[in-house]
Design a protein around this motif. Structure first.
Motif, PDB file in Angstrom:
ATOM      1  N   SER A  15      -6.005  41.413 -43.650  1.00  0.00           N
ATOM      2  CA  SER A  15      -6.877  40.314 -43.214  1.00  0.00           C
ATOM      3  C   SER A  15      -7.961  40.839 -42.273  1.00  0.00           C
ATOM      4  CB  SER A  15      -6.016  39.263 -42.499  1.00  0.00           C
ATOM      5  OG  SER A  15      -6.794  38.203 -41.974  1.00  0.00           O
ATOM      6  N   MET A  17     -10.615  42.201 -39.771  1.00  0.00           N
ATOM      7  CA  MET A  17     -11.282  43.491 -39.553  1.00  0.00           C
ATOM      8  C   MET A  17     -10.570  44.641 -40.238  1.00  0.00           C
ATOM      9  SD  MET A  17     -12.530  43.242 -35.639  1.00  0.00           S
ATOM     10  CE  MET A  17     -11.649  41.846 -35.003  1.00  0.00           C
ATOM     11  N   ASP A  36       0.484  45.969 -43.534  1.00  0.00           N
ATOM     12  CA  ASP A  36       0.404  44.645 -42.906  1.00  0.00           C
ATOM     13  C   ASP A  36       1.806  44.047 -42.859  1.00  0.00           C
ATOM     14  OD1 ASP A  36      -2.275  42.650 -42.457  1.00  0.00           O
ATOM     15  OD2 ASP A  36      -0.332  41.638 -42.516  1.00  0.00           O
ATOM     16  N   ASP A  62       5.980  45.804 -39.934  1.00  0.00           N
ATOM     17  CA  ASP A  62       5.764  45.160 -38.638  1.00  0.00           C
ATOM     18  C   ASP A  62       5.574  46.294 -37.631  1.00  0.00           C
ATOM     19  OD1 ASP A  62       5.989  44.063 -36.109  1.00  0.00           O
ATOM     20  OD2 ASP A  62       7.634  42.720 -36.622  1.00  0.00           O
ATOM     21  N   VAL A  63       4.348  46.456 -37.145  1.00  0.00           N
ATOM     22  CA  VAL A  63       4.030  47.622 -36.300  1.00  0.00           C
ATOM     23  C   VAL A  63       4.806  47.650 -34.993  1.00  0.00           C
ATOM     24  CG1 VAL A  63       1.710  47.950 -37.253  1.00  0.00           C
ATOM     25  CG2 VAL A  63       2.028  46.481 -35.245  1.00  0.00           C
ATOM     26  N   ASN A  89      -4.852  48.734 -35.998  1.00  0.00           N
ATOM     27  CA  ASN A  89      -5.674  47.539 -35.837  1.00  0.00           C
ATOM     28  C   ASN A  89      -4.871  46.240 -35.741  1.00  0.00           C
ATOM     29  OD1 ASN A  89      -8.188  45.758 -36.458  1.00  0.00           O
ATOM     30  ND2 ASN A  89      -6.753  45.348 -38.141  1.00  0.00           N
ATOM     31  N   TYR A 155      -2.420  39.004 -23.647  1.00  0.00           N
ATOM     32  CA  TYR A 155      -3.395  39.606 -24.578  1.00  0.00           C
ATOM     33  C   TYR A 155      -4.318  40.565 -23.821  1.00  0.00           C
ATOM     34  CZ  TYR A 155      -6.741  39.817 -28.474  1.00  0.00           C
ATOM     35  OH  TYR A 155      -7.556  40.255 -29.494  1.00  0.00           O
ATOM     36  N   LYS A 159      -4.486  44.630 -24.320  1.00  0.00           N
ATOM     37  CA  LYS A 159      -5.718  45.296 -24.762  1.00  0.00           C
ATOM     38  C   LYS A 159      -6.209  46.304 -23.714  1.00  0.00           C
ATOM     39  CE  LYS A 159      -6.063  43.316 -28.807  1.00  0.00           C
ATOM     40  NZ  LYS A 159      -5.834  44.097 -30.030  1.00  0.00           N
ATOM     41  N   GLY A 186     -16.099  41.877 -29.643  1.00  0.00           N
ATOM     42  CA  GLY A 186     -16.280  40.580 -28.989  1.00  0.00           C
ATOM     43  C   GLY A 186     -15.712  39.511 -29.905  1.00  0.00           C
ATOM     44  N   ILE A 188     -15.328  37.869 -33.325  1.00  0.00           N
ATOM     45  CA  ILE A 188     -15.513  38.221 -34.724  1.00  0.00           C
ATOM     46  C   ILE A 188     -14.942  37.089 -35.584  1.00  0.00           C
ATOM     47  CG2 ILE A 188     -15.284  40.072 -36.422  1.00  0.00           C
ATOM     48  CD1 ILE A 188     -16.371  40.983 -33.605  1.00  0.00           C
ATOM     49  N   THR A 190     -13.002  35.991 -38.012  1.00  0.00           N
ATOM     50  CA  THR A 190     -11.872  36.383 -38.865  1.00  0.00           C
ATOM     51  C   THR A 190     -10.893  35.218 -38.956  1.00  0.00           C
ATOM     52  OG1 THR A 190     -10.548  37.133 -37.001  1.00  0.00           O
ATOM     53  CG2 THR A 190     -12.044  38.766 -37.990  1.00  0.00           C
ATOM     54  N   MET A 193      -9.593  34.319 -35.517  1.00  0.00           N
ATOM     55  CA  MET A 193     -10.511  33.550 -34.671  1.00  0.00           C
ATOM     56  C   MET A 193     -10.582  32.099 -35.152  1.00  0.00           C
ATOM     57  SD  MET A 193     -12.202  33.696 -31.960  1.00  0.00           S
ATOM     58  CE  MET A 193     -12.041  35.319 -31.304  1.00  0.00           C
TER      59      MET A 193
HETATM   60  P1  NAP Z   1      -6.449  38.727 -38.506  1.00  0.00           P
HETATM   61  O1  NAP Z   1      -7.502  38.235 -39.421  1.00  0.00           O
HETATM   62  O2  NAP Z   1      -5.355  37.809 -38.095  1.00  0.00           O
HETATM   63  O3  NAP Z   1      -5.823  40.068 -39.113  1.00  0.00           O
HETATM   64  C1  NAP Z   1      -4.758  40.715 -38.482  1.00  0.00           C
HETATM   65  C2  NAP Z   1      -3.741  41.139 -39.509  1.00  0.00           C
HETATM   66  O4  NAP Z   1      -2.668  41.815 -38.816  1.00  0.00           O
HETATM   67  C3  NAP Z   1      -3.115  39.961 -40.254  1.00  0.00           C
HETATM   68  O5  NAP Z   1      -2.992  40.235 -41.624  1.00  0.00           O
HETATM   69  C4  NAP Z   1      -1.751  39.846 -39.594  1.00  0.00           C
HETATM   70  O6  NAP Z   1      -0.764  39.269 -40.413  1.00  0.00           O
HETATM   71  C5  NAP Z   1      -1.455  41.293 -39.312  1.00  0.00           C
HETATM   72  N1  NAP Z   1      -0.371  41.458 -38.343  1.00  0.00           N
HETATM   73  C6  NAP Z   1      -0.014  40.600 -37.343  1.00  0.00           C
HETATM   74  N2  NAP Z   1       1.058  41.078 -36.703  1.00  0.00           N
HETATM   75  C7  NAP Z   1       1.402  42.242 -37.304  1.00  0.00           C
HETATM   76  C8  NAP Z   1       2.441  43.166 -37.105  1.00  0.00           C
HETATM   77  N3  NAP Z   1       3.362  42.991 -36.156  1.00  0.00           N
HETATM   78  N4  NAP Z   1       2.497  44.257 -37.912  1.00  0.00           N
HETATM   79  C9  NAP Z   1       1.581  44.446 -38.892  1.00  0.00           C
HETATM   80  N5  NAP Z   1       0.594  43.589 -39.138  1.00  0.00           N
HETATM   81  C10 NAP Z   1       0.490  42.486 -38.350  1.00  0.00           C
HETATM   82  O7  NAP Z   1      -7.101  39.234 -37.131  1.00  0.00           O
HETATM   83  P2  NAP Z   1      -8.444  40.034 -36.763  1.00  0.00           P
HETATM   84  O8  NAP Z   1      -9.295  39.092 -36.010  1.00  0.00           O
HETATM   85  O9  NAP Z   1      -8.975  40.803 -37.896  1.00  0.00           O
HETATM   86  O10 NAP Z   1      -7.820  41.018 -35.669  1.00  0.00           O
HETATM   87  C11 NAP Z   1      -7.646  42.401 -35.879  1.00  0.00           C
HETATM   88  C12 NAP Z   1      -7.526  43.061 -34.519  1.00  0.00           C
HETATM   89  O11 NAP Z   1      -8.716  42.820 -33.771  1.00  0.00           O
HETATM   90  C13 NAP Z   1      -6.387  42.541 -33.646  1.00  0.00           C
HETATM   91  O12 NAP Z   1      -5.812  43.623 -32.944  1.00  0.00           O
HETATM   92  C14 NAP Z   1      -7.085  41.605 -32.683  1.00  0.00           C
HETATM   93  O13 NAP Z   1      -6.368  41.461 -31.485  1.00  0.00           O
HETATM   94  C15 NAP Z   1      -8.381  42.316 -32.481  1.00  0.00           C
HETATM   95  N6  NAP Z   1      -9.514  41.544 -32.003  1.00  0.00           N
HETATM   96  C16 NAP Z   1      -9.944  40.431 -32.674  1.00  0.00           C
HETATM   97  C17 NAP Z   1     -11.094  39.779 -32.231  1.00  0.00           C
HETATM   98  C18 NAP Z   1     -11.688  38.600 -32.977  1.00  0.00           C
HETATM   99  O14 NAP Z   1     -12.645  37.978 -32.454  1.00  0.00           O
HETATM  100  N7  NAP Z   1     -11.251  38.252 -34.178  1.00  0.00           N
HETATM  101  C19 NAP Z   1     -11.766  40.231 -31.088  1.00  0.00           C
HETATM  102  C20 NAP Z   1     -11.274  41.350 -30.430  1.00  0.00           C
HETATM  103  C21 NAP Z   1     -10.170  42.005 -30.897  1.00  0.00           C
HETATM  104  P3  NAP Z   1      -0.481  37.684 -40.224  1.00  0.00           P
HETATM  105  O15 NAP Z   1      -1.763  36.999 -40.585  1.00  0.00           O
HETATM  106  O16 NAP Z   1       0.641  37.430 -41.178  1.00  0.00           O
HETATM  107  O17 NAP Z   1      -0.114  37.504 -38.780  1.00  0.00           O
END
Ligand code: NAP
Length: 251
Positions: A15, A17, A36, A62-63, A89, A155, A159, A186, A188, A190, A193
């Motif tokens: 999913s 990023m 994932d 599960d990481v 990630n 969180y 981070k 910042g 994103i 996704t 979000m």
């Molecule tokens: P996302 O769309 O929810 O994608 C994250 C993926 O990681 C999902 O497929 C999720 O599965 C999976 N995941 C969750 N827990 C896991 C685990 N224990 N082991 C393996 N995979 C796992 O989120 P994203 O926004 O792309 O976020 C990616 C990274 O960027 C994260 O570290 C997040 O904290 C960071 N981040 C996001 C933002 C933002 O604005 N979006 C900003 C700064 C940093 P499930 O959907 O089944 O949980």
């Protein structure tokens, strides 16, 4: 192609990023292990990579779990080879609550996935990468590791911890020709979000960056930074947080 004949392991690649990074790395020639917690989502990303002519395998992991992290690295090595790139990630947003209202379980889970998961991903990959004598590790931190956000104590702490882990790993493994950096995104757009905001990302989710670029980024805009860090273009970059936040932390 910037990653020709490279092997990349990306977590949370079902999913957002991680998925965008996996697709871009594959276009640039990498063989990609798509990991994932949601195995089905990992399979869809891998399928899309293969449909576009790339090479990918899907891994359910599960990481936060030692056994899963070990197996994820071992299967990548067995099927694709020792990774040249590990992109830790995967992350979760966790529950939004002021510090004193946050449950112990919620606090622990965010630390387990967002911080311990990054450490485990490095812990089990680094000895193999060191033996290979080269590599690039990219960890996903956040600007939440640099500035305070209400309702996000665990969180933000996780981070900030990722930024610290990144620096230590760079210091310890630079002698093996391994670079370790992290990305601090910042806001994103996704699935995470959208989940947090119950749909389309609202202006208030942009924080101070509303006054600068005034928009959320697409996950592909972060994938381009990950590609830079993964590739030889970033040959002298290590131990650093790379902020891609549309100006959030500038004001
Ligand atoms: P996302 O769309 O929810 O994608 C994250 C993926 O990681 C999902 O497929 C999720 O599965 C999976 N995941 C969750 N827990 C896991 C685990 N224990 N082991 C393996 N995979 C796992 O989120 P994203 O926004 O792309 O976020 C990616 C990274 O960027 C994260 O570290 C997040 O904290 C960071 N981040 C996001 C933002 C933002 O604005 N979006 C900003 C700064 C940093 P499930 O959907 O089944 O949980």
């Amino acid at each position: 192609m910037k990653l020709a004949s490279k092997v990349a392991l990306i977590t949370g690649a079902g999913s957002g990023m991680g998925r965008a990074g996996a697709l871009l790395f594959a276009v640039e020639g990498a063989k990609v292990a798509v990991a994932d917690i949601d195995q089905r989502a990992a399979e869809l990303t891998a399928r899309d990579i293969e449909a576009a002519g790339g090479k990918a395998i899907a891994l359910g992991a599960d990481v936060s779990k030692k056994e899963d992290a070990q197996a994820m690295v071992a299967t990548t090595i067995a099927k694709l080879g020792v990774p040249d790139i590990v992109y830790n990630n995967a992350g979760i947003e966790g529950e939004s609550a002021f510090l004193a209202q946050m449950s112990e379980e919620a606090f622990d889970r965010v630390i387990a996935v967002n911080l311990r998961g990054v450490w485990l991903g490095m812990k089990y990959a680094l000895p193999h990468m060191a033996a290979k004598g080269r590599g690039s590790i990219i960890n996903t931190a956040s600007i939440a590791g640099m500035v305070a956000m209400r309702g996000a104590a665990a969180y933000c702490a996780a981070k900030a911890g990722v930024i610290a882990l990144t620096r230590v790993a760079a210091l310890e493994y630079g002698r093996y020709n391994i670079r370790v950096n992290c990305i601090c995104p910042g806001t994103i757009d996704t699935p995470m979000m959208r989940r947090v905001h119950g749909g389309k990302v609202p202006p208030q989710a942009l924080g101070p960056s509303v006054a600068v670029l005034g928009r959320a980024a697409e996950p592909e805009e972060i994938a381009k930074m990950a590609l830079f860090l993964a590739s030889d273009d970033a040959s002298f970059a290590t131990g650093a947080p790379f902020v891609v936040d549309g100006g959030w932390t500038a004001v």
